[in-house]
Design a protein around this motif. Sequence first.
Motif, PDB file in Angstrom:
ATOM      1  N   UNK A 153       0.892  -1.190   0.031  1.00  0.00           N
ATOM      2  CA  UNK A 153      -0.060   0.188  -0.120  1.00  0.00           C
ATOM      3  C   UNK A 153       0.877   1.204  -0.097  1.00  0.00           C
ATOM      4  N   UNK A 154       2.147   1.058   0.325  1.00  0.00           N
ATOM      5  CA  UNK A 154       3.030   2.346   0.190  1.00  0.00           C
ATOM      6  C   UNK A 154       2.973   2.970  -1.147  1.00  0.00           C
ATOM      7  N   UNK A 155       2.547   2.076  -2.206  1.00  0.00           N
ATOM      8  CA  UNK A 155       2.540   2.586  -3.655  1.00  0.00           C
ATOM      9  C   UNK A 155       1.665   3.764  -3.775  1.00  0.00           C
ATOM     10  N   UNK A 156       0.698   3.959  -2.574  1.00  0.00           N
ATOM     11  CA  UNK A 156      -0.132   5.244  -2.619  1.00  0.00           C
ATOM     12  C   UNK A 156       0.687   6.499  -2.647  1.00  0.00           C
ATOM     13  N   UNK A 157       1.795   6.538  -2.205  1.00  0.00           N
ATOM     14  CA  UNK A 157       2.625   7.761  -2.025  1.00  0.00           C
ATOM     15  C   UNK A 157       3.598   7.779  -3.118  1.00  0.00           C
ATOM     16  N   UNK A 158       3.661   6.929  -4.308  1.00  0.00           N
ATOM     17  CA  UNK A 158       4.604   6.678  -5.283  1.00  0.00           C
ATOM     18  C   UNK A 158       4.436   8.046  -6.249  1.00  0.00           C
ATOM     19  N   UNK A 159       5.600   8.393  -6.501  1.00  0.00           N
ATOM     20  CA  UNK A 159       5.774   9.248  -7.720  1.00  0.00           C
ATOM     21  C   UNK A 159       5.558   8.476  -9.175  1.00  0.00           C
ATOM     22  N   UNK A 160       4.363   8.683  -9.761  1.00  0.00           N
ATOM     23  CA  UNK A 160       4.075   7.665 -10.846  1.00  0.00           C
ATOM     24  C   UNK A 160       5.035   8.185 -12.225  1.00  0.00           C
ATOM     25  N   UNK A 161       5.108   9.504 -12.462  1.00  0.00           N
ATOM     26  CA  UNK A 161       6.117   9.848 -13.658  1.00  0.00           C
ATOM     27  C   UNK A 161       7.544   9.417 -13.312  1.00  0.00           C
ATOM     28  N   UNK A 162       7.970   9.349 -12.123  1.00  0.00           N
ATOM     29  CA  UNK A 162       9.363   9.067 -11.781  1.00  0.00           C
ATOM     30  C   UNK A 162       9.430   7.544 -12.174  1.00  0.00           C
ATOM     31  N   UNK A 163       8.190   6.906 -11.684  1.00  0.00           N
ATOM     32  CA  UNK A 163       8.508   5.439 -11.728  1.00  0.00           C
ATOM     33  C   UNK A 163       8.399   5.221 -13.405  1.00  0.00           C
ATOM     34  N   UNK A 164       7.484   5.658 -14.106  1.00  0.00           N
ATOM     35  CA  UNK A 164       7.262   5.333 -15.330  1.00  0.00           C
ATOM     36  C   UNK A 164       8.618   5.327 -16.275  1.00  0.00           C
ATOM     37  N   UNK A 165       9.349   6.649 -15.949  1.00  0.00           N
ATOM     38  CA  UNK A 165      10.691   6.866 -16.300  1.00  0.00           C
ATOM     39  C   UNK A 165      11.661   5.664 -16.115  1.00  0.00           C
ATOM     40  N   UNK A 166      11.415   5.064 -14.992  1.00  0.00           N
ATOM     41  CA  UNK A 166      12.606   4.080 -14.718  1.00  0.00           C
ATOM     42  C   UNK A 166      11.999   2.718 -15.338  1.00  0.00           C
ATOM     43  N   UNK A 167      10.892   2.535 -15.725  1.00  0.00           N
ATOM     44  CA  UNK A 167      10.616   1.242 -16.412  1.00  0.00           C
ATOM     45  C   UNK A 167      11.296   0.885 -17.707  1.00  0.00           C
ATOM     46  N   UNK A 168      11.749  -0.400 -17.717  1.00  0.00           N
ATOM     47  CA  UNK A 168      12.055  -0.999 -18.923  1.00  0.00           C
ATOM     48  C   UNK A 168      11.161  -1.229 -19.919  1.00  0.00           C
ATOM     49  N   UNK A 169      11.336  -1.466 -20.892  1.00  0.00           N
ATOM     50  CA  UNK A 169      10.260  -1.812 -22.144  1.00  0.00           C
ATOM     51  C   UNK A 169       9.509  -2.945 -21.664  1.00  0.00           C
ATOM     52  N   UNK A 170      10.499  -4.111 -21.038  1.00  0.00           N
ATOM     53  CA  UNK A 170       9.898  -5.231 -20.822  1.00  0.00           C
ATOM     54  C   UNK A 170       8.944  -5.195 -19.567  1.00  0.00           C
ATOM     55  N   UNK A 171       9.090  -4.575 -18.449  1.00  0.00           N
ATOM     56  CA  UNK A 171       8.444  -4.093 -17.504  1.00  0.00           C
ATOM     57  C   UNK A 171       7.104  -3.455 -17.853  1.00  0.00           C
ATOM     58  N   UNK A 230      -3.325  -7.928 -11.977  1.00  0.00           N
ATOM     59  CA  UNK A 230      -2.473  -7.014 -12.611  1.00  0.00           C
ATOM     60  C   UNK A 230      -1.233  -7.464 -12.563  1.00  0.00           C
ATOM     61  N   UNK A 231      -0.064  -6.916 -13.012  1.00  0.00           N
ATOM     62  CA  UNK A 231       1.240  -7.422 -13.034  1.00  0.00           C
ATOM     63  C   UNK A 231       2.127  -6.392 -11.893  1.00  0.00           C
ATOM     64  N   UNK A 232       2.708  -7.100 -11.060  1.00  0.00           N
ATOM     65  CA  UNK A 232       3.647  -6.412 -10.021  1.00  0.00           C
ATOM     66  C   UNK A 232       5.101  -6.339 -10.646  1.00  0.00           C
ATOM     67  N   UNK A 233       5.703  -5.317 -10.192  1.00  0.00           N
ATOM     68  CA  UNK A 233       7.161  -5.074 -10.428  1.00  0.00           C
ATOM     69  C   UNK A 233       7.683  -4.856  -9.210  1.00  0.00           C
ATOM     70  N   UNK A 234       8.330  -5.808  -8.389  1.00  0.00           N
ATOM     71  CA  UNK A 234       8.850  -5.500  -7.210  1.00  0.00           C
ATOM     72  C   UNK A 234      10.212  -4.775  -7.278  1.00  0.00           C
ATOM     73  N   UNK A 235      10.678  -4.708  -8.320  1.00  0.00           N
ATOM     74  CA  UNK A 235      12.019  -3.751  -8.167  1.00  0.00           C
ATOM     75  C   UNK A 235      11.599  -2.285  -8.068  1.00  0.00           C
ATOM     76  N   UNK A 236      10.325  -1.920  -8.349  1.00  0.00           N
ATOM     77  CA  UNK A 236       9.869  -0.756  -8.437  1.00  0.00           C
ATOM     78  C   UNK A 236       8.889  -0.298  -7.141  1.00  0.00           C
TER      79      UNK A 236
END
Length: 857
Positions: A4-22, A35-41
């Motif tokens: 649930x800490x994802x409620x405070x996530x910076x979405x644009x910042x995370x999107x920038x870090x996503x690989x194409x595969x993710x 839906x898919x999880x991405x533990x790294x982020x």
Amino acid sequence: MAPSDFSKADIPNIVEKLTLEESIALIAGVGFWKTHEVPRLGIPAIKVSDGPNGVRGNHFFMGTPAKCLPSATALGATWDTNLIETVGAKLLAPEAKLRAAAVILAPTCNIQRSPLGGRSFESFSEDPHLSGMIAAAYVKGVQSGGIGTTIKHFTGNDKEDDRMAYDSIISPRALREIYLMPFMLAEKYAKPWSYMTAYNRLNGVHLSENPILKETLRGEWGSEAMIMSDWFGVYSVSESINAGLDLEMPGENKWREWEKTSRAVTARKVTARTIKERAAKVLEFVQKCAKGAPEVLDGDGEERTSESAEDAALMRKVAAESIVLLKNEENLLPLDASKLKKVAIVGGSAKAFVLSGGGSASLKPSYFVSPYDGIASALGNNVEVTYTEGARTFRTLPSLDNDLVTTSGEKGWIGTWFNNGDDKVTAVGKPVKTQVMDETNMMISNSAPKELTSKYWTLELEGELKPRAVDTQFEFGLTVAGRAKLYVDGALVVDNWTLQRRGQSFFGLGTSEETGVVLLKKGVKHTVKVVFVNVRGPAEGDADEALMDTGAGVRLGGAPVIDADEEIKAAETLASEADVAIVVVGLNADWETEGYDRTTLALPGRTDELVEKVCAANKKTIVVTQSGSAITMPWKESAPSIVHSWYLGNATGDSIADVLFGKVNPSGKLSLTFPKRLEDVPSYGHFHSEHGTIRYAEDLFVGYKHYQNVKTEPLWPFGYGLSYTSFSYSDLKISKPSKSAGEGISIKVSLGLKNTGSVVGSEIVQLYISHPTTSEVTHPPAILKAFKKEVEIKPGESRVVEFELDKYAVSYWEERINKWTIETGEYGVKVGPSSDNLLLVGRVVLEKVDVFEWNGL
């Protein structure tokens, strides 16, 4: 970190870090419900659950017991947005949390072009305004409880046959004013967190890749919702991604896997940037869920059941509020149990397990009260109750859930799972799992045990039938998505293995029902065994023995063989001997279901004959009908009292009894027109798919608008419903138009409403608009634009009912400029208790200064 800490996530910042595969992984589901999880982020997975009339959880097979609400048509028949919002907040949102689901795949607000539509029961109404306002209340209530909604099916998915291929050809004006309007109202007033696209095409293009997603939903309406597909409703990679479909569901047999999607990027059919845009919408959706229901994301993922007296009372209330009293000659209702000595209860639905329509709406109820049990309980111990079935109403033989026990006496039967060998259909080795199963209608789907190591497997089911009181000829029915044989005491009774007949069961993957008859001896526990394999058998003209990898299912039903003539005679006799006869008849989930459409509006088998003869045998006969959409009633004139009860969920019998015995004064009004005959339905003759095309030739004239336009009298009109009291309407007042911030125009309407009867009652006041007769454009004679339910009005009490009409009440979609438009002229304002009984008529004149055009909300 907690999910649930994802409620405070910076979405644009995370999107920038996503690989194409993710990014590619995020835009398709995982398994059937997540839906898919991405533990790294720190991106958690989100679980969704079907929820048209309750929250089932992950499994059709051996599911978690749940609360089943009345069907959507029943919820629409309450016309009570406050009640529906309460149901969303206090029943549906908590149920989702109990199922560890953050999102409900509901509400359904497609339009009922025809009551033949297999999922008509799952949509609120034939009218877009009623449908949209009830949908908005549903969404608002659920989301106020921190659970997301997925409004569906966007759009033009108004029948089931050929649903993944047909092309809904809808004029621009009908599309806007009828089929998009419920979604637009829900977006305007409640903002669903997600939308689900329909399976079908709309004007040539499948919805999952249709420009309407970007142009209308995103562009004009400004929706921030995530857009997901219906299950297996994606038919392309780049086309759907470019069109704006954010999430493909489910994550099995999907298009958006790494190899296909990365190749589309390499071929420049889609860009990595566009994929990240889709992924960003998924992440925004996940974040809303994390904020709304952190306890769900951080929980153990287990599904649970919880019941309370408060929940049961609300379930019973909403069910009773939806019931429509259609006829009540000589005030036969409400019944007074103290004045009755003998009551005959007759009909194929009286003791049947009729909970809801079929398909995605299916669930295992935490409890169920049949009409017979509810009525018998209300009558008490001092009234003699007699019963006979009278005439069969089922399509496939009833499940044997309550007839089978294990050798140790537990309810149900023992299921034993085996891996299969190289020939794919023969069990090999030791059992991998053995368990008690308390159901005989098993949509196994993706719920086979994880212990199985082969994708080809066998399930052996064995139990004992409870002893019969007398020797009984008993008919068994076996339906499969796969192949199976049924044995009774070791003898083969039904072979649905060697040569099959393809059917419509199990979402179109299964067979027709095969039957066999056995003599069950008095007092004997007969052994029943089914051997099932998840590979379908050959059929005549179709030798394909396909693997049922995500659609396996087996259903065992049964019932005593009856003499139909003798049953009807018995019903006549019992009715003639009783003070009052109550006939309970209707449809069930076999007749109204996702996957296929009805072919007739008639009640099954000899039901109509039964009703006619019981009414002749007892002049005090009450007919209670159960269905999710319209049925014909050729015995209407013979029956002194008729009550339509829809599909009412867990509290079915109690809520029906509450209305029959006056504990609840009925206030429900029809959410759709009941025609006298199928030929009167507006879409008659062009409801079917013609080589993949469906022409919406009735255009704007859907439902009551058609009947009024061609002056055809229906069996029961839209908005109709009686009460045990009476109301008077008076003093209609209509203000001059004024400017309103955001809405462009405001027209205020008020009237007086008085309870002129002798008991407390609630009344639904309906307001219809007629467009200027000077218009060059065709308009229906009257269009519902506002309604209000005034509750608990005391005898003699008067109330002032007020409405405020906005720009949409007096506008239409101008096809030449693709905008909403208001014309000058005199508009009729008509108010009354139903579409065919508009007691108060006034007018409002719009001058040139009031006229404007617009796009968006």
